[in-house]
Design a protein around this motif. Sequence first.
Motif, short mmCIF file in Angstrom:
data_model
loop_
_atom_site.label_atom_id
_atom_site.label_comp_id
_atom_site.label_asym_id
_atom_site.label_seq_id
_atom_site.Cartn_x
_atom_site.Cartn_y
_atom_site.Cartn_z
N TRP A 174 0.81 -1.21 0.00
CA TRP A 174 0.00 0.00 0.00
C TRP A 174 0.85 1.27 0.00
CZ3 TRP A 174 -5.16 0.34 -0.73
CH2 TRP A 174 -5.86 -0.86 -0.70
N ASN A 175 2.16 1.11 -0.05
CA ASN A 175 3.05 2.28 -0.06
C ASN A 175 3.37 2.67 -1.49
OD1 ASN A 175 3.27 2.47 2.77
ND2 ASN A 175 4.67 0.74 2.75
N VAL A 176 2.34 3.00 -2.24
CA VAL A 176 2.51 3.41 -3.63
C VAL A 176 1.97 4.82 -3.81
CG1 VAL A 176 2.39 1.07 -4.55
CG2 VAL A 176 0.32 2.41 -4.37
N SER A 177 2.57 5.52 -4.72
CA SER A 177 2.11 6.85 -5.07
C SER A 177 2.51 7.11 -6.52
CB SER A 177 2.75 7.90 -4.16
OG SER A 177 2.29 9.19 -4.51
N ILE A 178 1.65 7.74 -7.23
CA ILE A 178 1.91 8.05 -8.63
C ILE A 178 2.29 9.51 -8.73
CG2 ILE A 178 0.90 8.18 -10.93
CD1 ILE A 178 -1.04 5.97 -9.96
N GLN A 179 3.38 9.77 -9.43
CA GLN A 179 3.81 11.15 -9.62
C GLN A 179 2.89 11.82 -10.64
OE1 GLN A 179 7.86 11.54 -10.83
NE2 GLN A 179 7.83 13.76 -10.70
N VAL A 180 2.29 12.93 -10.23
CA VAL A 180 1.36 13.65 -11.10
C VAL A 180 2.16 14.74 -11.80
CG1 VAL A 180 -0.74 15.03 -11.20
CG2 VAL A 180 -0.55 13.17 -9.53
N GLU A 181 2.24 14.62 -13.12
CA GLU A 181 3.03 15.57 -13.90
C GLU A 181 2.18 16.48 -14.77
OE1 GLU A 181 5.62 13.04 -16.10
OE2 GLU A 181 6.77 12.45 -14.32
N ARG A 182 0.88 16.17 -14.86
CA ARG A 182 0.02 16.94 -15.74
C ARG A 182 -1.30 17.23 -15.05
NH1 ARG A 182 0.14 12.38 -20.47
NH2 ARG A 182 -2.05 12.75 -20.63
N MET A 183 -1.98 18.22 -15.55
CA MET A 183 -3.24 18.61 -14.94
C MET A 183 -4.41 18.41 -15.91
SD MET A 183 -2.12 19.15 -12.04
CE MET A 183 -3.69 19.49 -11.31
N ASP A 184 -4.34 17.35 -16.69
CA ASP A 184 -5.45 17.00 -17.57
C ASP A 184 -6.24 15.85 -16.94
OD1 ASP A 184 -3.69 14.91 -17.89
OD2 ASP A 184 -3.48 15.11 -20.05
N GLU A 185 -7.04 15.17 -17.73
CA GLU A 185 -7.87 14.09 -17.19
C GLU A 185 -7.02 12.96 -16.61
OE1 GLU A 185 -8.23 15.44 -20.18
OE2 GLU A 185 -10.28 16.21 -20.29
N ILE A 186 -5.91 12.65 -17.25
CA ILE A 186 -5.04 11.58 -16.75
C ILE A 186 -4.36 12.01 -15.46
CG2 ILE A 186 -3.00 10.19 -17.27
CD1 ILE A 186 -3.91 10.22 -20.21
N GLY A 187 -3.97 13.27 -15.37
CA GLY A 187 -3.40 13.78 -14.12
C GLY A 187 -4.42 13.76 -12.99
N THR A 188 -5.66 14.10 -13.31
CA THR A 188 -6.73 14.05 -12.32
C THR A 188 -6.96 12.61 -11.87
OG1 THR A 188 -7.78 15.99 -13.28
CG2 THR A 188 -9.16 14.61 -11.88
N LEU A 189 -6.91 11.67 -12.80
CA LEU A 189 -7.05 10.25 -12.46
C LEU A 189 -5.93 9.83 -11.51
CD1 LEU A 189 -8.36 7.46 -12.84
CD2 LEU A 189 -6.91 7.19 -14.88
N ALA A 190 -4.70 10.25 -11.79
CA ALA A 190 -3.57 9.91 -10.92
C ALA A 190 -3.74 10.51 -9.53
CB ALA A 190 -2.26 10.37 -11.56
N GLN A 191 -4.17 11.76 -9.46
CA GLN A 191 -4.41 12.40 -8.16
C GLN A 191 -5.49 11.66 -7.38
OE1 GLN A 191 -5.28 16.46 -9.38
NE2 GLN A 191 -3.42 17.14 -8.32
N THR A 192 -6.56 11.31 -8.06
CA THR A 192 -7.66 10.59 -7.41
C THR A 192 -7.20 9.22 -6.94
OG1 THR A 192 -9.23 11.76 -8.82
CG2 THR A 192 -10.03 9.77 -7.74
N PHE A 193 -6.38 8.55 -7.73
CA PHE A 193 -5.83 7.25 -7.34
C PHE A 193 -5.00 7.40 -6.07
CE2 PHE A 193 -2.69 3.90 -7.37
CZ PHE A 193 -3.42 2.78 -7.72
N ASN A 194 -4.14 8.42 -6.03
CA ASN A 194 -3.31 8.65 -4.83
C ASN A 194 -4.17 8.92 -3.60
OD1 ASN A 194 -0.88 8.29 -6.18
ND2 ASN A 194 -0.64 10.46 -6.63
N LEU A 195 -5.23 9.71 -3.76
CA LEU A 195 -6.13 9.99 -2.63
C LEU A 195 -6.82 8.71 -2.16
CD1 LEU A 195 -7.76 13.35 -3.76
CD2 LEU A 195 -6.18 13.01 -1.84
#
Length: 73
Positions: free
Chosen positions: A30-51
């Motif tokens: 469970w110690n995973v995190s995705i680096q968010v490099e963009r603020m488009d739909e894919i970046g939002t998906l990555a942020q939501t995944f991290n949350l």
Amino acid sequence: IGLSFYLSAWITRPLRDIEKAAGRIIEGNWNVSIQVERMDEIGTLAQTFNLMVDNMRRLIDQIRFSNVDLESR
């Protein structure tokens, strides 16, 4: 042709990162995190995944704490 390969990689790389992180979670890490490099739909998906991962990690910790507390009684 080169531009299409670049655009394809630009879209699929973050999705592969999310897929790899999900695979690690399935394995119990469970110690995973995705680096968010963009603020488009894919970046939002990555942020939501991290949350989601952070919230699940907190819930699992709370359950573990509750189990330890119940077992000590």
